[in-house]
Structure formats: structure tokens, C-alpha cells
Motif scaffolding. Structure first.
Motif, PDB file in Angstrom:
ATOM      1  N   TRP A  88      30.664  47.444  41.143  1.00  0.00           N
ATOM      2  CA  TRP A  88      32.073  47.570  41.585  1.00  0.00           C
ATOM      3  C   TRP A  88      32.292  45.998  42.135  1.00  0.00           C
ATOM      4  N   VAL A  89      33.543  45.551  41.816  1.00  0.00           N
ATOM      5  CA  VAL A  89      34.058  44.467  42.386  1.00  0.00           C
ATOM      6  C   VAL A  89      35.309  44.735  43.166  1.00  0.00           C
ATOM      7  N   PRO A  90      35.100  44.570  44.710  1.00  0.00           N
ATOM      8  CA  PRO A  90      36.081  44.983  45.449  1.00  0.00           C
ATOM      9  C   PRO A  90      37.151  43.939  45.529  1.00  0.00           C
ATOM     10  N   GLU A  91      38.332  44.327  45.964  1.00  0.00           N
ATOM     11  CA  GLU A  91      39.556  43.793  45.901  1.00  0.00           C
ATOM     12  C   GLU A  91      39.653  42.469  46.229  1.00  0.00           C
ATOM     13  N   ARG A  92      38.823  41.902  47.350  1.00  0.00           N
ATOM     14  CA  ARG A  92      38.726  40.487  47.726  1.00  0.00           C
ATOM     15  C   ARG A  92      37.872  39.744  46.732  1.00  0.00           C
ATOM     16  N   ALA A  93      37.081  40.377  46.048  1.00  0.00           N
ATOM     17  CA  ALA A  93      36.409  39.423  45.144  1.00  0.00           C
ATOM     18  C   ALA A  93      36.938  39.333  43.603  1.00  0.00           C
ATOM     19  N   ARG A  94      38.159  40.084  43.405  1.00  0.00           N
ATOM     20  CA  ARG A  94      38.744  39.980  42.129  1.00  0.00           C
ATOM     21  C   ARG A  94      39.684  38.563  41.610  1.00  0.00           C
TER      22      ARG A  94
END
Length: 520
Positions: A88-94
Motif C-alpha cells: 500500500w502506498v499512502p497518499e503522502r507517498a504518491r
């Protein structure tokens, strides 16, 4: 940094990404960093950004796959952690979030890497290097803005990759190019992918096998093993991979490499395999594996011999201890000790292991007598990144077929083109040689079938090896001498007659001159 649409307009979406293109891209990234940080730190910052861009691109690719498979809107697939159950890539890491930052970019990058670790158990143990992007004196927003924009130029989805281990090899490139803290070239040793492919084809791991690399580096040998097994119909979830690596940065890349290839069941442990093997049973015995593959450091100067003499608890070196300044046969014995009763191993080593005498011969002899060596492949010179030494491959087998009992197959691959079959073994590139796909397939097939070919391969009885004082140097068993040019006797006689006539003419002229000068 502009809007997402503006930034992504520079993305190269055409064709697959080849290693040479990626290397050039990374070199340009280093140019952006020049003058801001020491060159020994380039690889850490560059790979941190490369990794973040890669996982974001792969996440978006997976989102598209999920939306298509489940028939749901893309945004629903993108924002539902339950659908991305393995990674899972959270929003802040996209990446679109990163490119939207116009200030405090370093803080955003730090938070992005931390968020990825927090959300994914596979890399929660400080797998991402402890680099600090949030140091505005060293890395002002203007520099980080250029870096982020630079990394936006390529896409790193699975569909874009030319080589399944391209990111491990990208890290190898960074190690080779940029100095370490002592100002020297990185001493880590990497295996050309063609050599890895050859070993994997020879040991032939199957879907039910457990595959182990005791010095796995960035995990390239395990990645190629997984590719080989998947070609036989296995899914990534069915593949059992195990590796250990003592260099923490390289171990971290290995962990990332497994994750990026969706090999979530792979176990990559950190630590010194000789002093602290990580794969043991509850009864404190070594775990045993179906296939063991490795390229240990050649001629390792300090392989922990004094520690082994005092502390070794697993009886891994029962055939003897090599010199303290050459650990090759220690690694080979470690691999033998890690093989189960039907296990097979492939190892790349310096050619010296084949013929060096004294203490190394004392180890080589009982291993041969135990009939553990199945094949020796002499490789071409200048294949490897930081040595011109040709190297060799040993194939070890605890369960030889009856027709190969008490025999060793020798293959000579140092000729660029084989004299009998005409197979081209390697190509000469600008800086090093490279095994051809045809050469890899021919060598693997020669091993699998025990094929004998004049000037290239021969199956040799152990008795003959004993007669040669347990020397495994391939030219002792395979005729590698260059053929003599055929002689045209009639032509040579004609040339002699012409020379004789010329000599007689010269003698007659000399006699005439002597008479004219009244010396006679």
C-alpha cells in the motif's frame, strides 16, 4: 513545482526502459547533486528517490489492473487499502503528491519514505536508508525540485522494465561509479545477469524448491530464480526464496527488490553468514535448501577464520579450513552444508580455486572424493565489473544421476567462438565482455545433457582427476590448444627452389664483382 498535469507531461511513456538508459538517467541525477553533497552519498539520495518513484508507478499500474479486473472506478481502486492487500502506498507517498510540493520538499520526501515503511510490514525494519532529505543547507528546495522533476521523466511500471532486476543493477551502477567514504571505488562485487542466468538454468530450481543465497547482495540471483520458476507455472506466492547479506544498504535494496517484484514471501535477512547464519531450525541446526546459488567475494582477505576455529557451531567446514586471506573454499563448504540430500548448488568463483595447492588442495581433494562436484565451467575473461579475471562456475550436486557418478563435466567457454559447433560464446563490448544468449543456452544444455564437444566440453572420470593431483584447471581435461596452420608441402618446396635460384644468382653476381675489383 507546478501542477501534476504539467509535471507528468515530460514522462517518457514509449517503449521499455533499458539499463543503459536508466544508468544515464542516474548519472544526470548525480550532476544535479554535485557541489551540494559528497559523491560518496550520491547513491543513497538517488536510490531513495528512484525507489519512491518506482513504488508509486507500480502502485498506479496495480490500481489500473484492479479497476479492470474488478470492474470498479479507478479512484475507488486507488484509495481502497483493502484491495491493495500486499503493498500500500499512502497518499503522502504518491508521486503526484511529491510533485505538487513547492516548498519544504525535503520534509515531504522524509514523510513519504516514513509513511511507506509504516504501512508495509515487509520494509518496516528501516529498510529505507536513513537518508535525511530535509537539510536545506545541503539540499535546498531548488535542488530537490530539479531532482523530483528529473525523476518524473521516466515511468517505472512493470510493463516499462527491460530487465526484472534493473533496480538492483541500477544500485550496482551507483556503487561502481561513486566513491565510498575512503575515496575508493566500491568494493562490492556483482554478477553479470548472463552469468546469473547460466547458473539458474544449470541448477534449474522448480516450483516446490527452496532457493537460498548466503551472500545475496541486492537479490539478483534470487530474482532470476523466481523468474525461472514462474516460467514453469508457479505464482510468486508459491516461490520460496531465502537470502542473507551483511552490508546493510545492500540488504535494504534486496528487501526492496523482493517487494517490487511482488515476492512478498521472500526472506532476506541481514548479518554475516559465516559468524551468524540466520536460517536455522528450532533445534539450532542449519536449515537445508533444494538449491543454493551465490557469488561470494573472491579471495576474501578476512573471512573470519580465527572465529571459525574457536566458535563454529554447525560443522560447516568439515573438509578443512582455507587460508585466512582466501575464503573461497569456506564459502563453497558453507553452501554444501546448506544443501539438502538432493540439493544442488551453483557458485561463481575465481579460477584459482581450481588449481591452488597446499591447504586448498587438501579441501578440494575430499570434496571431489565425496563426488560433490558435478561440473566446472571456465568463463571468458573480462566478464565482471571490477576484475578482468575470467572466473569459473562450480556446479555441486548431492544427488548425481548414476551415469555421472564419479565423473566431472568440464566446459571451456574462453574461446569467443566454439570450433566445432560454431556457437558464439561472448561479445566484446566497449568496457567488458558479455556472454551471448546463445552461449548461455549452449553451456546450460551442455551441462544438462553431459554433452561432449571437441575443444569445449568433456566428461572426465574421477580417476583421471586424481592422476592430475586433484587439479580442476579446465585446460588439463579439454584440449584448448590452437590448431596449427596446415602446411602445403608442394608450395613450400616451390618457395625453397625459388630461394635457391635467388641465392645462386646473388653468388654469381658477387663473384663477378670480385673479379672486376681484382680481388681474385
Amino acid at each position: 513545482m507546478g501542477t501534476e498535469q504539467e509535471t507528468l507531461s515530460g514522462v517518457d511513456a514509449g517503449g521499455t526502459l533499458e539499463l543503459e538508459t536508466l544508468q544515464s538517467h542516474l548519472w544526470q541525477a548525480a550532476d544535479i547533486l554535485r557541489g551540494n553533497i559528497d559523491s560518496s552519498e550520491y547513491k543513497t539520495y538517488i536510490f531513495g528517490l528512484l525507489f519512491l518513484k518506482r513504488i508509486s508507478d507500480r502502485f498506479e499500474e496495480e490500481t489500473e489492473e484492479l479497476a479492470a479486473e474488478d470492474g470498479i472506478p479507478r479512484e475507488a481502486a486507488r484509495n481502497d487499502p483493502g484491495l491493495h492487500d500486499e503493498f500500500w502506498v499512502p497518499e503522502r507517498a504518491r508521486w503526484d503528491h511529491i510533485t505538487a510540493q513547492e516548498s519544504d520538499i525535503g520534509a515531504a520526501l522524509n514523510k513519504a519514505l516514513a509513511a511507506v515503511e509504516d504501512e508495509n510490514d515487509a520494509i518496516s525494519e528501516r529498510v529505507l536508508t536513513s537518508v535525511d532529505f530535509n537539510n536545506k543547507e545541503r539540499l535546498p528546495d531548488s535542488v530537490l525540485d530539479k531532482l523530483v522533476t528529473h525523476f518524473t521523466k521516466h515511468q517505472y511500471r512493470n510493463a516499462d522494465l527491460d530487465d526484472p532486476d534493473i533496480f538492483g543493477r541500477a544500485y550496482e551502477y551507483l556503487i561502481r561509479q561513486f566513491a565510498d567514504d575512503a575515496g575508493k571505488k566500491g568494493g562490492e562485487f556483482y554478477t553479470p545477469r548472463e552469468v546469473v542466468q547460466l547458473i539458474v538454468k544449470c541448477v534449474d530450481p522448480e516450483p516446490s524448491h527452496r532457493v537460498y543465497d548466503p551472500c545475496c547482495g541486492s537479490g539478483g540471483m534470487l530474482i532470476y530464480s523466481s523468474e525461472h520458476i514462474q516460467q514453469q507455472g508457479a505464482t510468486p506466492e508459491e516461490i520460496s526464496l531465502y537470502g542473507q547479506e551483511r552490508n546493510l544498504n545492500t540488504w535494504a535494496i534486496g528487501q526492496m527488490n523482493m517487494m517490487l517484484h511482488e515476492l512478498h514471501g521472500a526472506e532476506i535477512r541481514k548479518g554475516d553468514t559465516i559468524r551468524d547464519p540466520q536460517f536455522t531450525t528450532p533445534n539450532d541446526e542449519l536449515k537445508l535448501f533444494d538449491r543454493v546459488i551465490a557469488n561470494p567475494m573472491w579471495n576474501q582477505k578476512d573471512w573470519n577464520k580465527p572465529w571459525v576455529e574457536e566458535n563454529e557451531p554447525y560443522n560447516r567446514f568439515s573438509y578443512g579450513l582455507p587460508p585466512k586471506n582466501r575464503g573461497d573454499w569456506a564459502w563453497i563448504q558453507l553452501m554444501i552444508a546448506s544443501m539438502n540430500e538432493t540439493g544442488k548448488a551453483g557458485v561463481v568463483m575465481d579460477n584459482g580455486i581450481l588449481f591452488r595447492s597446499r591447504s586448498e588442495k587438501k579441501i578440494r581433494k575430499p570434496i571431489l572424493e565425496a563426488d560433490l562436484v558435478e561440473a566446472v565451467i571456465a568463463l571468458p575473461e573480462n566478464l565482471f565489473y571490477n576484475t578482468s579475471s575470467p572466473g569459473c562456475i562450480l556446479i555441486l550436486n548431492k544427488d548425481k544421476p548414476e551415469e555421472r557418478t564419479d565423473k566431472v563435466l568440464f566446459s571451456y567457454a574462453e574461446d569467443q567462438q566454439l570450433r566445432e559447433s560454431g556457437v558464439r560464446m561472448y561479445e566484446e563490448l566497449s568496457s567488458q565482455n558479455q556472454l551471448t544468449a546463445e552461449g548461455v543456452d549452449h553451456l546450460a544444455e551442455t551441462y544438462r545433457t553431459a554433452r561432449e564437444e571437441a575443444h569445449h566440453s568433456r566428461l572426465v572420470d574421477l580417476a583421471e582427476i586424481e592422476d592430475n593431483d586433484w587439479n580442476l584447471n579446465v585446460p588439463r581435461y579439454v584440449d584448448t590448444t590452437e590448431p596449427e596452420e596446415p602446411i602445403d608441402v608442394s608450395e613450400k618446396l616451390r618457395e625453397l627452389d625459388e630461394l635457391e635460384a635467388e641465392r645462386e644468382s646473388t653468388a654469381a653476381k658477387l663473384a663477378q664483382y670480385m673479379e672486376e675489383l681484382e680481388y681474385r
